[in-house]
Design an enzyme around this catalytic site. Structure first.
Site, PDB file in Angstrom:
ATOM      1  N   LYS A 127       0.867  -1.185   0.000  1.00 24.81           N
ATOM      2  CA  LYS A 127       0.000   0.000   0.000  1.00 24.81           C
ATOM      3  C   LYS A 127       0.898   1.229   0.000  1.00 24.81           C
ATOM      4  CE  LYS A 127      -4.320  -1.622   0.964  1.00 24.81           C
ATOM      5  NZ  LYS A 127      -4.722  -1.931   2.328  1.00 24.81           N
ATOM      6  N   HIS A 130       2.065   6.993   2.403  1.00 20.66           N
ATOM      7  CA  HIS A 130       1.611   8.324   2.022  1.00 20.66           C
ATOM      8  C   HIS A 130       1.789   9.347   3.127  1.00 20.66           C
ATOM      9  CE1 HIS A 130      -1.955   7.576   4.384  1.00 20.66           C
ATOM     10  NE2 HIS A 130      -2.157   6.453   3.728  1.00 20.66           N
ATOM     11  N   HIS A 133       1.148   8.804   6.773  1.00 21.98           N
ATOM     12  CA  HIS A 133       2.048   8.003   7.608  1.00 21.98           C
ATOM     13  C   HIS A 133       3.149   8.811   8.255  1.00 21.98           C
ATOM     14  CE1 HIS A 133       0.574   4.617   4.955  1.00 21.98           C
ATOM     15  NE2 HIS A 133       0.268   4.234   6.164  1.00 21.98           N
TER      16      HIS A 133
HETATM   17  N1  ARG Z   1      -0.659  -0.979   9.978  1.00 17.08           N
HETATM   18  C1  ARG Z   1      -1.628  -0.200  10.666  1.00 17.08           C
HETATM   19  C2  ARG Z   1      -2.168   0.910   9.749  1.00 17.08           C
HETATM   20  O1  ARG Z   1      -1.505   1.310   8.816  1.00 17.08           O
HETATM   21  C3  ARG Z   1      -1.074   0.453  11.885  1.00 17.08           C
HETATM   22  C4  ARG Z   1      -0.552  -0.502  12.915  1.00 17.08           C
HETATM   23  C5  ARG Z   1      -0.583   0.084  14.266  1.00 17.08           C
HETATM   24  N2  ARG Z   1       0.023  -0.744  15.256  1.00 17.08           N
HETATM   25  C6  ARG Z   1      -0.560  -1.733  15.923  1.00 17.08           C
HETATM   26  N3  ARG Z   1       0.159  -2.405  16.777  1.00 17.08           N
HETATM   27  N4  ARG Z   1      -1.824  -2.039  15.742  1.00 17.08           N
HETATM   28  O2  ARG Z   1      -3.267   1.382  10.001  1.00 17.08           O
END
Ligand code: ARG
Length: 572
Positions: A127, A130, A133
């Site tokens: 993905k 962007h 982030h």
């Molecule tokens: N990958 C997730 C996102 O982009 C964020 C992860 C956050 N960390 C966690 N331990 N849940 O939305």
């Protein structure tokens, strides 16, 4: 560093006033109105111990402190002893200490090497990485540096989103339409285009969904071909993420993301079952949280596959067992508040006392001036493009200013990328904000370029003073610090002196903007001194004192920028 509360406590404890050193230290306060002194000692508590009227005690105490070098003036006003520090004594202590401490000024050992986890960035593979982030990435990195500065042993984790049923779709799409060279050349844009195509095609070919489900089951079962493809997607995505991390000079100790926990989840599900926490709900397994005013936590889906939340629990248990953290910090958008509240509660219900050490550090949304960013409508702005644009624009600005063409590229990078980082960390993290190019790259406002420029200005003064003179100033002989007792110089020293406490405050609040704002104050303080005073004057004793102060300021600004993850160019 001279600690006034402790110095006052020492004097009064030695004078046997009836309270211990620690008790006195607790009582000493900083008056909210500086007209009442720099420090004050209220005598109410002592009045109870001594059974005497507070104003009488205040008078006695004032006498005991009067005459010490530390204070210029000590007076008793009703029940209070007000103390005005001796500016010269203060400056004599602080400036040499800052200069001698160098890189380590501001650092402390409060954390005593205890393990602490900061999880940040955590993008989803395949993905776009962007502009949304940037917040987790940059705030997390600053928190790592802040906790590192106060002595914790920080473990930096990138909890990659590298697992889930979408990878079944991805594999199916790649097998149908994929081209290896395209992916290698431009991984994420290419993979994303397959994924988008899958969603278009599935409308008319619903059987694609069944195929994707089957493929995902194979992936979970560890079938070689599926695993290899998925690993390759992951590798290609990381290669692209790493380009951005390199630009930002951000590193991680672990990239254990969601997939790492797939074989660690059955244990959690079993534990939940054994402790009687699981309930069946429409074929899914949930933990009922209604007692705590929250919707149920989804542990497994009706098809038996596990979920985001379960992986987070497995990850936390693994981290506790592996690192034995004293604190486990998650820098994740506030949209996920409920998710974190839910699974923190489940960990607590499982009986893990360390649930209280898990902290969600949320932040608000970033949007662009030309409308909010949305992945769905294809209006994604890649973070890498934003950083490149910042560098390009900065290169133009620096060129126009006509300075420092020797390492233009390096400067443009340090300032351009620094500007984006600084803007990120300027506001209270919980606030939503709009990304504005004009604001980011303004050299005059409360921006990264402004602070970096101030640092470069200090460097330029030191260059003009000459190495020999700077070296002499840093020996602190033949210096007359009384030349620094003017308002501008004194205010600057005071702000710098506060930095160590500011860092601790930022750590306690999980709020890098506390450091950012203080750094702006210091930069403004320096510029005021620079404009109001002649620095390289004829009088040697005066010149040495002022050069020492400039050296100290350069030091502090560079250290502050480093805490935010920014560079401090010497010329701009
Ligand atoms: N990958 C997730 C996102 O982009 C964020 C992860 C956050 N960390 C966690 N331990 N849940 O939305």
């Amino acid at each position: 560093m001279i600690n006034y509360k402790e110095e006052i406590a020492k004097i009064l404890a030695d004078a046997d006033i009836g309270l211990s050193f620690d008790e006195i230290k607790e009582i000493v306060e900083v008056p909210s109105d500086s007209k009442m002194g720099d420090y004050a000692f209220p005598c109410f508590k002592l009045a109870k111990v001594l059974r005497k009227a507070p104003p009488m005690i205040a008078k006695d105490i004032a006498e005991k402190i009067t005459g010490k070098d530390l204070f210029e003036k000590v007076e008793s006003v009703n029940a209070y002893v007000n103390m005005y520090i001796s500016k010269q004594n203060f400056i004599e202590h602080v400036v040499p200490e800052i200069v001698n401490a160098g890189d380590s000024f501001g650092r402390s050992n409060i954390g005593e090497g205890r393990p602490l986890i900061v999880e940040y960035s955590s993008p989803n593979i395949c993905k776009p990485f962007h502009i949304g982030h940037i917040r987790s990435t940059v705030i997390g990195n600053a928190l790592y540096k802040i906790y590192d500065a106060i002595g914790y042993d920080v473990i930096r984790i990138n909890h990659l989103g590298d697992y889930g049923t979408q990878f079944g779709k991805m594999i199916v799409a790649y097998r149908l339409w994929g081209n290896k060279e395209d992916v290698e050349r431009e991984p994420i844009k290419t993979l994303l285009s397959y994924y988008t195509k899958f969603h278009v095609e599935v409308e008319t070919h619903p059987e694609l969904d069944d195929e994707a489900r089957k493929v995902f089951v194979k992936l979970e079962a560890g079938e070689k071909e599926e695993v290899e493809l998925w690993q390759w997607f992951r590798e290609m995505s990381l290669k692209e993420f790493n380009r951005v991390y390199d630009m930002l000079d951000i590193k991680f100790d672990s990239y254990n993301g969601e997939s790492f926990y797939s074989d660690k989840m059955p244990r959690i599900v079993n534990e939940l079952k054994e402790k009687g926490l699981l309930q069946e709900s429409q074929g899914a397994q949930v933990v009922d949280l209604s007692e705590y005013g929250m919707p149920p936590a989804l542990v497994t889906k009706s098809d038996g596959s596990s979920l985001y939340l379960t992986r987070d629990i497995a990850a936390a248990v693994y981290r506790k067992e592996t690192y034995n953290f004293v604190k486990n910090i998650y820098v994740v958008a506030s949209q996920q508040n409920l998710h974190f509240q839910q699974w923190f509660k489940v960990v607590e219900l499982l009986g893990y006392e360390w649930a209280k050490d898990c902290v969600h550090v949320p932040f608000g949304m970033v949007s662009l001036e030309d409308g909010t960013m949305s992945t769905r409508h294809g209006r994604v702005v890649f973070l890498e493009d934003v950083l490149n644009k910042a560098v390009d624009q900065t290169r133009e600005i620096v060129k126009e200013k006509g300075v420092n063409t020797e390492n233009l590229e390096e400067t443009a990078k340090a300032v351009g990328i620094g500007a984006v980082i600084f803007q990120e960390l300027s506001n209270n993290r919980i606030k939503d904000y709009v990304f504005s190019w004009d604001r980011v790259l303004n050299f005059e406002g409360e921006t990264g370029p402004y602070v970096q420029y101030t640092h470069a200005r200090a460097c330029s003064v030191l260059r003009n003073a000459g190495e020999e003179l700077v070296a002499k100033a840093c020996e602190f002989k033949d210096i007359d610090f009384s030349y620094l007792t003017g308002d501008a110089a004194y205010t600057l020293v005071k702000l710098m002196y506060e930095l160590p406490d500011v860092i601790v405050d930022a750590a306690e609040k999980y709020e890098p903007s506390v450091v950012t704002r203080h750094l702006i104050d210091i930069a403004q303080g320096f510029n005021r001194f620079y404009h109001e005073e002649h620095i390289l004057v004829d009088n040697e004793a005066e010149k040495l004192a002022k050069v020492a102060l400039v050296k100290a300021a350069k030091n502090v600004i560079a250290n502050g920028l480093a805490l935010l993850g920014m560079k401090a160019p010497e010329k701009m």
